[in-house]
Scaffold this motif. Structure first.
Motif, short mmCIF file in Angstrom:
data_model
loop_
_atom_site.label_atom_id
_atom_site.label_comp_id
_atom_site.label_asym_id
_atom_site.label_seq_id
_atom_site.Cartn_x
_atom_site.Cartn_y
_atom_site.Cartn_z
N ALA A 154 8.32 35.97 -26.76
CA ALA A 154 8.07 36.59 -25.45
C ALA A 154 9.06 37.70 -25.12
O ALA A 154 8.87 38.40 -24.13
CB ALA A 154 8.13 35.51 -24.37
N ARG A 155 10.09 37.86 -25.96
CA ARG A 155 11.13 38.83 -25.63
C ARG A 155 11.05 40.05 -26.55
O ARG A 155 11.06 39.91 -27.78
CB ARG A 155 12.51 38.18 -25.76
N PRO A 156 11.07 41.26 -25.99
CA PRO A 156 11.00 42.47 -26.82
C PRO A 156 12.27 42.75 -27.59
O PRO A 156 12.24 43.50 -28.58
CB PRO A 156 10.73 43.58 -25.80
N ASP A 157 13.41 42.16 -27.18
CA ASP A 157 14.67 42.40 -27.89
C ASP A 157 14.89 41.42 -29.03
O ASP A 157 15.91 41.48 -29.72
CB ASP A 157 15.85 42.36 -26.92
N LEU A 158 13.93 40.50 -29.23
CA LEU A 158 14.02 39.51 -30.31
C LEU A 158 12.80 39.60 -31.21
O LEU A 158 11.72 40.02 -30.79
CB LEU A 158 14.15 38.10 -29.73
N ARG A 159 12.98 39.15 -32.45
CA ARG A 159 11.88 39.13 -33.42
C ARG A 159 11.84 37.74 -34.07
O ARG A 159 12.84 37.27 -34.61
CB ARG A 159 12.12 40.20 -34.49
N TYR A 160 10.70 37.10 -34.00
CA TYR A 160 10.53 35.77 -34.60
C TYR A 160 10.37 35.93 -36.10
O TYR A 160 9.36 36.41 -36.59
CB TYR A 160 9.31 35.10 -33.97
N ASP A 161 11.40 35.50 -36.85
CA ASP A 161 11.41 35.69 -38.30
C ASP A 161 11.01 34.46 -39.10
O ASP A 161 10.78 34.56 -40.30
CB ASP A 161 12.80 36.16 -38.77
N GLY A 162 10.95 33.29 -38.45
CA GLY A 162 10.54 32.10 -39.18
C GLY A 162 11.42 30.91 -38.87
O GLY A 162 11.99 30.80 -37.79
#
Length: 365
Positions: A154-162
């Motif tokens: 939900a956050r644009p400053d984070l990326r879900y990598d696994g």
């Protein structure tokens, strides 16, 4: 070659390179990403060699390691959870240095600590840490992993990598069959977590974990997509006693050299390598050469170790050089500043251990 003063770490660069190549080839054939763990070596030179051989990046156990090894490999995964605003600021500083960085998270509190810290143009990769049953770190249940993955997405400053799934206590089970059974039991939790994330529309892009002791088992299980072995590059007495399988056997590339400094008693001598030169957590080091076969080491102090000789063995002279294999390579490396190199066609005599210690002596960023 001029022998370095003892106690010291001596690294066979050619054996190191063969171990690096063996694991890289295994991962490539099995279609797995290889992200070796740099907590073993803490060295920019070695990280660069692993990347050149095909590693997608490295793992680091601490922020200090990540700060010191940044740029030596294409990317870094910080595999231990961190906490607080100060750690968030150090992570942000790495991103501003354009370091390709992902960190493991197992609690929403750290997501809150990141609020307002991160540069807008460089999202931080987040890997959800899964507790395999060790009770050390990681989310405790699949629904917790789903909740964290949703919060990250939900956050644009984070990326879900696994997700990360590391079974540390299983790595040193001596027999391959018993280790395989233990990992199969742990993997029930991993499979359940992957399924829960997929059902929530959040299938993990990467499933990372494993180690030297389980890399072959993990490849066969087919759940991990990325391997994190570390000790395979050096080997130590603990892993040497294990039936590894997979890409093994690996060569012993790292040894500790010591010197006999006292020989006044029949049946034993004293050397200049004690608990400041050799880690003690996995038992006694193995006496490799320089003294009669069957000699046994025991710790006798900060600076000293004792070598007990077999019956009727000749007494070595004061000044004799002794070669030892550490029982646990990672913490032994952390006690030293330099790798002294041996091997063919060397252009360097040594490599610094860039990320030893904890970094409390410097300011972040």
């Amino acid at each position: 070659m001029t022998l370095p003063p003892t106690p010291c770490l001596v690294l066979d660069r050619d054996a190191l390179d063969r171990n690096i190549a063996r694991m890289a080839a295994f991962a490539k054939v099995r279609g797995l990403r290889l992200r070796p763990h740099a907590k073993t070596h803490k060295s920019r030179a070695i990280a660069a060699r692993q990347a050149k051989a095909g590693a997608v990046g490295i793992c680091c156990a601490t922020l200090w390691e990540a700060e010191q090894l940044a740029g030596a490999a294409p990317s870094i995964l910080l595999t231990s959870p961190v906490a607080g605003a100060a750690s968030a600021a150090r992570i942000a500083a790495l991103l501003r240095r354009q370091v390709a960085l992902s960190v493991v998270v197992d609690h929403p509190a750290f997501l809150a600590a990141l609020d307002g810290q991160l540069p807008a143009d460089a999202p931080l990769g987040i890997v959800i840490d899964i507790d395999p049953g060790m009770g050390r770190s990681g989310v405790a249940a699949p629904q917790d992993a789903v909740a964290l993955a949703r919060a990250v997405s939900a956050r644009p400053d984070l990326r879900y990598d696994g997700i990360q799934f590391y079974c540390g206590s299983e790595q040193h089970i001596p027999t391959l069959a018993a280790r395989k059974d233990a990992i199969a039991a742990r993997n029930l939790r991993l499979a359940e977590t992957i399924a829960a994330l997929a059902a929530a529309g959040l299938p993990p892009p990467v499933v990372t974990g494993g180690g030297t002791g389980t890399h072959g088992i993990d490849a066969d299980a087919g759940l991990l997509t990325e391997l994190q072995p570390g000790s395979y590059i050096f080997m130590d007495q603990d892993y040497g006693a294990c039936e590894l399988g997979g890409a093994g056997p690996f060569e012993t590339a790292l040894q500790v050299h010591a010197t006999v400094v006292s020989a006044n008693h029949a049946g034993w001598v004293t050397i200049d390598a004690g608990i400041k030169a050799l880690a003690t957590d996995s038992g006694q080091p193995l006496v490799t050469s320089g003294i009669s076969a069957g000699s046994a080491y025991r710790f006798t102090g900060d600076e000293f170790g004792r070598l007990d000789l077999p019956a009727d063995a000749p007494q070595p002279m004061v000044g004799s050089r002794i070669v030892l294999t550490a029982s646990h390579c990672d913490p032994t490396v952390n006690l030293h500043d330099i790798y002294h190199l041996t091997g063919a066609a060397l252009t360097e005599a040594s490599w610094p251990i860039d990320a030893r210690g904890h970094g409390d002596r410097v300011s972040p960023g």
